[in-house]
Design a protein around this motif. Sequence first.
Motif, PDB file in Angstrom:
ATOM      1  N   GLU A 101      13.286  -2.176   2.168  1.00 25.56           N
ATOM      2  CA  GLU A 101      14.700  -2.534   2.103  1.00 25.56           C
ATOM      3  C   GLU A 101      15.578  -1.316   1.830  1.00 25.56           C
ATOM      4  OE1 GLU A 101      17.844  -4.859   2.716  1.00 25.56           O
ATOM      5  OE2 GLU A 101      15.761  -5.511   2.916  1.00 25.56           O
ATOM      6  N   ARG A 102      15.158  -0.472   0.882  1.00 21.49           N
ATOM      7  CA  ARG A 102      15.969   0.695   0.515  1.00 21.49           C
ATOM      8  C   ARG A 102      15.057   1.891   0.299  1.00 21.49           C
ATOM      9  NH1 ARG A 102      19.111   0.244  -4.553  1.00 21.49           N
ATOM     10  NH2 ARG A 102      20.620   1.689  -3.642  1.00 21.49           N
ATOM     11  N   ARG A 125      20.977   0.491   2.653  1.00 24.86           N
ATOM     12  CA  ARG A 125      19.588   0.869   2.929  1.00 24.86           C
ATOM     13  C   ARG A 125      19.222   2.203   2.286  1.00 24.86           C
ATOM     14  NH1 ARG A 125      17.563  -2.124   7.094  1.00 24.86           N
ATOM     15  NH2 ARG A 125      15.601  -1.694   5.982  1.00 24.86           N
TER      16      ARG A 125
END
Length: 303
Positions: A101-102, A125
């Motif tokens: 996700e990040r 992100r």
Amino acid sequence: MGVGALFADVRKVEVGVLDVGYVDAGPPDGPAVLLLHGWPYDIHSFAEVVPLLTSAGHRVLLPYARGHGTTRFRSADAVRNAEPAALAVDTVAFLDSLGIERATLAGFDWGARSAGIVAALWPDRCRGLVAVSGYLIDGQAAGRVPLPPVAEHAWWYQYYFATERGREGYARNTRDFARLIWQTASPKWDFDDATFERSATAFDNPDHVDIVIHNYRWRLGLADGEPQYADLEERLAGKPPITVPTITLEGDANGAPHLPPQVYAKQFTGPYEHRTVSGGVGHNLPQEAPQAFADAVLAVASR
């Protein structure tokens, strides 16, 4: 696993129009760091950075860019497109393909541009950004504006690539050309033949010449991009601010074209710091000064 064995374990993942070759190091559940290389370099620019980050508990990902290493287009009919938006979309799609996700993004040269675009357009992100040579986002219109002669001289290869002679010359002499760029961009870096050849194998990619030529011709408005990226390129031409925590880096002996940090500092509207790395450090900063590069990544990742 030693660094040599680690870089021999190159994986593949489907990413849009590509099968992307990449290295995955460190604890699988650690906070992700994505390291993006430039041209004419490859993932080995980060060989000494990786253990510094994994020992701090990070999962480190190193994808080969389009036209480099083991990354391949999935279709012979795919456009060999290297416009900035396409490379940045590859980056986001790569994270998607791995279910991340990040991540903290860090890069130099083309990789710094892609990382900066993701930070600007998809800040959700990007946990933080490390960008060598600062803010590199621009559009084709800016690329058409003449520069002072001394600046134009520094971009000699961009104009060489604008010609068919340049395409043929690069195809015939890829390794010699890349070695010359290494020498002029990092004039005080005393790299040996083995170090160069370790990265130069990445240029044997069948799409390498097409990708490099398209990238530089696109910048001058001499090659078209693809319609699906037009809206993104329009946003990038407006030089969007970067709001995520950022550290920009510059070597004190960078022989490649670059702007002074005071010119681009205003583009970073979140927590921001610039660091100049001394000691004769050139353009390939993560390979020439791995500790300084890793320190910056760890600093932004912890914010």
